[in-house]
Structure formats: structure tokens, C-alpha cells
Design an enzyme around this catalytic site. Structure first.
Site, PDB file in Angstrom:
ATOM      1  N   ASP A 161     -38.454  10.010 -44.802  1.00 31.84           N
ATOM      2  CA  ASP A 161     -37.429   8.963 -44.654  1.00 31.84           C
ATOM      3  C   ASP A 161     -37.370   8.103 -45.907  1.00 31.84           C
ATOM      4  O   ASP A 161     -38.412   7.718 -46.458  1.00 31.84           O
ATOM      5  CB  ASP A 161     -37.814   8.036 -43.493  1.00 31.84           C
ATOM      6  CG  ASP A 161     -36.969   8.257 -42.260  1.00 31.84           C
ATOM      7  OD1 ASP A 161     -35.808   8.692 -42.398  1.00 31.84           O
ATOM      8  OD2 ASP A 161     -37.473   7.978 -41.158  1.00 31.84           O
ATOM      9  N   LYS A 190     -34.535  11.844 -45.854  1.00 31.17           N
ATOM     10  CA  LYS A 190     -33.583  11.503 -44.785  1.00 31.17           C
ATOM     11  C   LYS A 190     -33.037  10.114 -45.045  1.00 31.17           C
ATOM     12  O   LYS A 190     -33.791   9.202 -45.414  1.00 31.17           O
ATOM     13  CB  LYS A 190     -34.240  11.575 -43.398  1.00 31.17           C
ATOM     14  CG  LYS A 190     -33.287  11.158 -42.281  1.00 31.17           C
ATOM     15  CD  LYS A 190     -33.790  11.562 -40.900  1.00 31.17           C
ATOM     16  CE  LYS A 190     -34.846  10.675 -40.304  1.00 31.17           C
ATOM     17  NZ  LYS A 190     -34.430   9.259 -40.133  1.00 31.17           N
ATOM     18  N   GLU A 233     -30.333   7.057 -43.453  1.00 33.49           N
ATOM     19  CA  GLU A 233     -29.535   6.562 -42.325  1.00 33.49           C
ATOM     20  C   GLU A 233     -28.150   6.126 -42.805  1.00 33.49           C
ATOM     21  O   GLU A 233     -28.028   5.448 -43.832  1.00 33.49           O
ATOM     22  CB  GLU A 233     -30.235   5.362 -41.671  1.00 33.49           C
ATOM     23  CG  GLU A 233     -31.542   5.728 -40.990  1.00 33.49           C
ATOM     24  CD  GLU A 233     -32.179   4.570 -40.230  1.00 33.49           C
ATOM     25  OE1 GLU A 233     -31.553   3.496 -40.109  1.00 33.49           O
ATOM     26  OE2 GLU A 233     -33.321   4.751 -39.759  1.00 33.49           O
ATOM     27  N   ASP A 265     -39.856   6.559 -41.035  1.00 37.70           N
ATOM     28  CA  ASP A 265     -40.166   5.143 -41.273  1.00 37.70           C
ATOM     29  C   ASP A 265     -40.608   4.477 -39.971  1.00 37.70           C
ATOM     30  O   ASP A 265     -40.975   3.302 -39.960  1.00 37.70           O
ATOM     31  CB  ASP A 265     -39.001   4.403 -41.948  1.00 37.70           C
ATOM     32  CG  ASP A 265     -37.723   4.425 -41.139  1.00 37.70           C
ATOM     33  OD1 ASP A 265     -37.691   5.054 -40.063  1.00 37.70           O
ATOM     34  OD2 ASP A 265     -36.739   3.795 -41.601  1.00 37.70           O
ATOM     35  N   SER A 266     -40.627   5.259 -38.855  1.00 33.52           N
ATOM     36  CA  SER A 266     -41.265   4.787 -37.619  1.00 33.52           C
ATOM     37  C   SER A 266     -42.754   4.551 -37.856  1.00 33.52           C
ATOM     38  O   SER A 266     -43.430   3.944 -37.009  1.00 33.52           O
ATOM     39  CB  SER A 266     -41.068   5.805 -36.487  1.00 33.52           C
ATOM     40  OG  SER A 266     -41.411   7.109 -36.914  1.00 33.52           O
ATOM     41  N   GLU A 324     -29.143  10.166 -33.198  1.00 32.10           N
ATOM     42  CA  GLU A 324     -30.082   9.383 -32.380  1.00 32.10           C
ATOM     43  C   GLU A 324     -29.346   8.574 -31.322  1.00 32.10           C
ATOM     44  O   GLU A 324     -28.430   7.807 -31.630  1.00 32.10           O
ATOM     45  CB  GLU A 324     -30.914   8.457 -33.287  1.00 32.10           C
ATOM     46  CG  GLU A 324     -31.910   7.623 -32.483  1.00 32.10           C
ATOM     47  CD  GLU A 324     -33.013   6.973 -33.304  1.00 32.10           C
ATOM     48  OE1 GLU A 324     -33.093   7.225 -34.529  1.00 32.10           O
ATOM     49  OE2 GLU A 324     -33.806   6.206 -32.723  1.00 32.10           O
TER      50      GLU A 324
END
Ligand code: KIV
Length: 273
Positions: free
Chosen positions: A92, A122, A124, A53-54, A191
Site C-alpha cells: 500500500d 496499491k 486508493e 496500511d491496515s 471495498e
């Protein structure tokens, strides 16, 4: 038989990622958001490609990862899947697509898998999103966890500084990592946490840890492609190693093109019909 997946042309799967940790082979992961770069890094032998999602930052120019939508992520993951034949493609789950309730999380993950042909998602977070992760796993969708600095929570953290420096946050991270392994995540991104903490978690778990700003004790590493290629000069954290200066290359190539057009040198006789 090859012991290094870079020399091995077989498709990378989640079980091969787990095997790599078992035999002590480090795992190399990079982000990609489009067909052309995904094809290039797949051909170079990357093990996993993260449709991160970057993309919200490096593709769309947003200050955070929060604005990117499920539809955007599916589009980027479709483009990446079209260029990849070997690497494992992980997509993501964007902010807002899994935190509300576990059924919404399941529907979001199914859309990603069906529409983009990504091979894993993925997510978070730890205990807060356990129910969503379990529901997604129960549908046969592999999940990669993500602990430490979780950029979707930037408004809670208020800063992108190193996480889990204090004892309480470090303990919670260790508990979350154990939990993610126990429910069936196939790998966990760590991270921006202290290297000693990441090494401890990596040594305890059987599933691989993939570090970004988490030191050399992780089982693999991930970087944002645009950062490591020098396309994003404004971003230079301590953990980033630049492998190229493509930003300067692009600037110089475009400058020469402009000069050639302006002075009538391009196109020349051999470049026309
Ligand atoms: O979105 C992303 O690129 C990521 C990596 C930084 C791990 O989540």
C-alpha cells in the site's frame, strides 16, 4: 499443467493474476506485515500478499490508517518480502505519499520498489489520483487500484459504512473502475460496496476485482490476516469470516506459561543444561 495456482509452485506475477481471471480461477489475497506470518501464508499457497496500511491499525494500534508513514510501509514490506518466495507482494502507498503531486507519487513508489522488493503498489482512489497512477505505471511499476470504502478518506466519509449505495456514487465508482483498467492497473480492490454493484463491475472489466465486503461476484477476495485469524476480536463486521480463534489460543497458552513459571514447573530437568 495445473489450472489452480495453489498447486503450482511457480512465482505469481501480475500477468498470472490477470490470466487467473481469464480462466475463471478465483484469487486469494491476505495481508501480512512481518517475515514469519508472510512465510506461513506463502507456504499455505496464498496468491497475493498485501502489505496493507491496515498495519497502522493492527500492528501499531492507531484508530485510522492515516498515521503510518512511507518509511514504516517500506519496513513492513521488506520484512514480508524476506519471507515470500511464491506469492505476489503488493505494498500500500500510505496516506500523504501520492496525493500531493504525481512526481512525489512516483518517488514514493520507486522507494517502495527499490527498498522493500515489493512487486506492485496499491493506491486508493479514482479520477482524483489518475495522474499519480499514470506516472507510476509509466515507470514500469504495477499498480492495484482501490475503490469503494477507501479508509484513507475516513475524515471525508465520517464513517466506515458501506459506500456507493446511491446512484451517483455507484456511477462514479463504475467510471473510476473503467478508467483504472484503461490506464493499466492490473487489479482493483473493491471495498465495502453492494454485492450487485461489485458483480457488475467485475463482469465488465477484464482486470480482476478483489473484494472485501463486496460479495461473491468479485474475481478474488482479500481479508486482513489478524481479523480472519481471530487475533482482533474488537472488529467483527458482517463480511468477516473467522477461520481461527488465535486470540483465545494465545491467551490460554500465555496463561499456562505464567502458571508454570509461578509454580516452578517450568523449566523442568529436561529443559535445562
Ligand atoms: O490496508 C489494507 O489492509 C487494505 C485492505 C483492507 C484491502 O487496504
Amino acid at each position: 499443467m495445473s489450472t489452480n495456482t495453489t498447486d503450482d509452485k511457480r512465482k505469481v506475477t501480475t500477468s498470472r493474476i490477470t490470466e487467473m481471471k481469464a480462466r475463471g480461477e478465483k484469487i486469494a489475497m491476505l495481508t501480512a506485515y512481518d517475515y514469519t506470518t508472510a512465510k506461513l501464508i506463502d507456504e499455505a499457497g496464498i496468491d497475493m500478499i498485501l502489505v496493507g496500511d491496515s498495519a497502522s491499525n493492527v500492528m501499531a494500534g492507531n484508530a485510522t490508517t492515516l498515521p503510518i508513514t512511507l518509511d514504516h510501509m517500506i519496513y513492513h514490506a521488506q520484512c514480508v518480502s524476506n519471507g515470500v518466495s511464491r506469492a505476489l507482494v503488493v505494498c500500500d502507498m500510505p496516506f500523504g505519499s501520492y496525493q500531493g503531486d504525481s512526481l512525489e507519487a512516483l518517488h514514493s513508489a520507486i522507494r517502495i520498489m527499490k527498498e522493500s522488493r515489493a512487486e506492485a503498489v496499491k493506491i486508493e482512489g479514482g479520477s482524483e489520483v489518475r495522474e499519480s497512477i499514470e506516472r507510476i505505471l509509466s515507470a514500469g511499476i504495477p499498480v492495484m487500484g482501490h475503490l469503494g470504502l477507501t479508509p484513507q478518506s475516513i475524515n471525508k466519509f465520517g464513517t466506515y459504512a458501506v459506500r456507493a449505495k446511491g446512484e451517483a456514487e455507484a456511477e462514479k465508482l463504475i467510471e473510476d473502475a473503467r478508467m483504472l483498467e484503461s490506464i493499466g492497473c492490473f487489479a482493483i480492490v473493491l471495498e465495502k460496496i453492494p454485492a450487485a454493484l461489485a458483480a457488475r463491475v467485475s463482469a465488465e472489466l477484464h482486470v480482476p476485482t478483489i473484494g472485501i465486503g463486496a460479495g461473491s461476484g468479485c474475481d478474488g477476495q482479500v481479508l486482513v490476516l489478524h481479523d480472519m485469524l481471530g487475533l482482533n476480536k474488537g472488529f467483527s463486521p458482517k463480511f468477516l469470516r473467522r477461520y481461527a480463534d488465535l486470540g483465545s489460543e494465545v491467551n490460554s497458552a500465555v496463561g499456562r506459561y505464567i502458571d508454570d513459571v509461578k509454580n516452578g514447573d517450568f523449566p523442568n530437568a529436561s529443559e535445562q543444561y
